[in-house]
Write a protein that holds these residues in place. Structure first.
Motif, PDB file in Angstrom:
ATOM      1  N   UNK A  27      -5.854   5.754  -2.346  1.00 46.75           N
ATOM      2  CA  UNK A  27      -4.578   6.474  -2.284  1.00 46.75           C
ATOM      3  C   UNK A  27      -3.493   5.573  -1.708  1.00 46.75           C
ATOM      4  N   UNK A  28      -3.844   4.829  -0.673  1.00 47.04           N
ATOM      5  CA  UNK A  28      -2.870   3.911  -0.071  1.00 47.04           C
ATOM      6  C   UNK A  28      -2.444   2.854  -1.078  1.00 47.04           C
ATOM      7  N   UNK A  29      -3.402   2.268  -1.773  1.00 46.15           N
ATOM      8  CA  UNK A  29      -3.076   1.227  -2.755  1.00 46.15           C
ATOM      9  C   UNK A  29      -2.270   1.799  -3.915  1.00 46.15           C
ATOM     10  N   UNK A  30      -2.653   2.985  -4.385  1.00 51.19           N
ATOM     11  CA  UNK A  30      -1.961   3.606  -5.512  1.00 51.19           C
ATOM     12  C   UNK A  30      -0.524   3.963  -5.171  1.00 51.19           C
ATOM     13  N   UNK A  31      -0.296   4.358  -3.914  1.00 48.56           N
ATOM     14  CA  UNK A  31       1.050   4.777  -3.493  1.00 48.56           C
ATOM     15  C   UNK A  31       1.827   3.650  -2.823  1.00 48.56           C
ATOM     16  N   UNK A  32       1.258   2.455  -2.788  1.00 51.04           N
ATOM     17  CA  UNK A  32       1.882   1.316  -2.113  1.00 51.04           C
ATOM     18  C   UNK A  32       2.240   1.663  -0.676  1.00 51.04           C
ATOM     19  N   UNK A  33       1.309   2.314  -0.017  1.00 52.93           N
ATOM     20  CA  UNK A  33       1.482   2.684   1.388  1.00 52.93           C
ATOM     21  C   UNK A  33       0.303   2.098   2.163  1.00 52.93           C
ATOM     22  N   UNK A  34       0.398   2.115   3.452  1.00 56.69           N
ATOM     23  CA  UNK A  34      -0.720   1.630   4.254  1.00 56.69           C
ATOM     24  C   UNK A  34      -1.754   2.746   4.412  1.00 56.69           C
ATOM     25  N   UNK A  35      -2.978   2.347   4.722  1.00 54.61           N
ATOM     26  CA  UNK A  35      -4.004   3.357   4.972  1.00 54.61           C
ATOM     27  C   UNK A  35      -3.625   4.198   6.185  1.00 54.61           C
ATOM     28  N   UNK A  36      -2.943   3.570   7.142  1.00 56.08           N
ATOM     29  CA  UNK A  36      -2.500   4.298   8.333  1.00 56.08           C
ATOM     30  C   UNK A  36      -1.505   5.387   7.955  1.00 56.08           C
ATOM     31  N   UNK A  37      -0.605   5.096   7.026  1.00 52.93           N
ATOM     32  CA  UNK A  37       0.364   6.101   6.579  1.00 52.93           C
ATOM     33  C   UNK A  37      -0.352   7.269   5.924  1.00 52.93           C
ATOM     34  N   UNK A  38      -1.310   6.970   5.067  1.00 54.31           N
ATOM     35  CA  UNK A  38      -2.070   8.034   4.398  1.00 54.31           C
ATOM     36  C   UNK A  38      -2.832   8.849   5.444  1.00 54.31           C
ATOM     37  N   UNK A  39      -3.448   8.181   6.413  1.00 54.51           N
ATOM     38  CA  UNK A  39      -4.189   8.888   7.461  1.00 54.51           C
ATOM     39  C   UNK A  39      -3.254   9.784   8.263  1.00 54.51           C
ATOM     40  N   UNK A  40      -2.091   9.257   8.653  1.00 59.72           N
ATOM     41  CA  UNK A  40      -1.128  10.061   9.417  1.00 59.72           C
ATOM     42  C   UNK A  40      -0.664  11.274   8.620  1.00 59.72           C
ATOM     43  N   UNK A  41      -0.385  11.068   7.337  1.00 56.40           N
ATOM     44  CA  UNK A  41       0.059  12.182   6.492  1.00 56.40           C
ATOM     45  C   UNK A  41      -1.044  13.226   6.357  1.00 56.40           C
ATOM     46  N   UNK A  42      -2.291  12.760   6.247  1.00 59.61           N
ATOM     47  CA  UNK A  42      -3.429  13.676   6.163  1.00 59.61           C
ATOM     48  C   UNK A  42      -3.574  14.455   7.465  1.00 59.61           C
ATOM     49  N   UNK A  43      -3.494  13.750   8.591  1.00 58.34           N
ATOM     50  CA  UNK A  43      -3.636  14.401   9.904  1.00 58.34           C
ATOM     51  C   UNK A  43      -2.473  15.349  10.198  1.00 58.34           C
TER      52      UNK A  43
END
Length: 118
Positions: free
Chosen positions: A7-23
Motif C-alpha cells: 500500500x505504501x509503495x502503491x500510494x508513494x507514501x511511507x509505511x509509517x504514513x500508512x501505519x499512522x493512517x491505519x491507527x
C-alpha cells in the motif's frame, strides 16, 4: 487487498504514513493478516484520500521546482535577450539618425546641383 508495504509503495507514501493512517482509523477495513502483516483494501486507501500510483510528494515538489526554474530561466533569457536588443537599438539610434541626416543632406545637395545644371 494490499499489504501495508504494498500500500505504501502503491500510494508513494511511507509505511509509517500508512501505519499512522491505519491507527487513526482512516483505513477502517484493514485487517491483520498473520502472513502478510496488515491487509488494506484499496477502497480504504482511496477513501482516505491516498492516490494510487501517484508521484511521491517530494517528486511533485521537485518536479514543480524544476518547472518553475526552467520557466524563470526561460523568462530571464527572454527578458535578457529583449533588453539586449533594446540596448543595441538605443546604441544604434544616434548613429542611424546621423546617417539619415547625412543621407538627406547629400540628397538635398544632389538636387540643388541638378537644379543648377538645369
Amino acid at each position: 487487498m494490499l499489504a501495508q508495504r504494498e500500500a505504501a509503495a502503491t500510494c508513494s507514501a511511507s509505511r509509517t504514513t500508512i501505519r499512522r493512517r491505519r491507527e487513526a482509523g482512516d483505513l477502517p477495513n484493514a485487517v491483520q493478516d498473520p502472513v502478510r502483516d496488515w491487509a488494506i483494501p484499496v477502497d480504504d486507501l482511496l477513501a482516505a484520500g491516498l492516490r494510487l500510483h501517484a508521484p511521491s510528494p517530494s517528486d511533485e515538489v521537485t518536479l514543480a521546482a524544476r518547472r518553475s526554474a526552467q520557466w524563470a530561466q526561460g523568462a530571464g533569457e527572454q527578458s535578457a535577450a529583449a533588453l539586449r536588443a533594446e540596448l543595441e537599438h538605443l546604441r544604434q539610434e544616434p548613429t542611424l539618425a546621423v546617417a539619415e541626416d547625412e543621407h538627406g543632406r547629400l540628397l538635398t545637395q544632389a538636387e540643388a546641383q541638378q537644379l543648377r545644371e538645369q
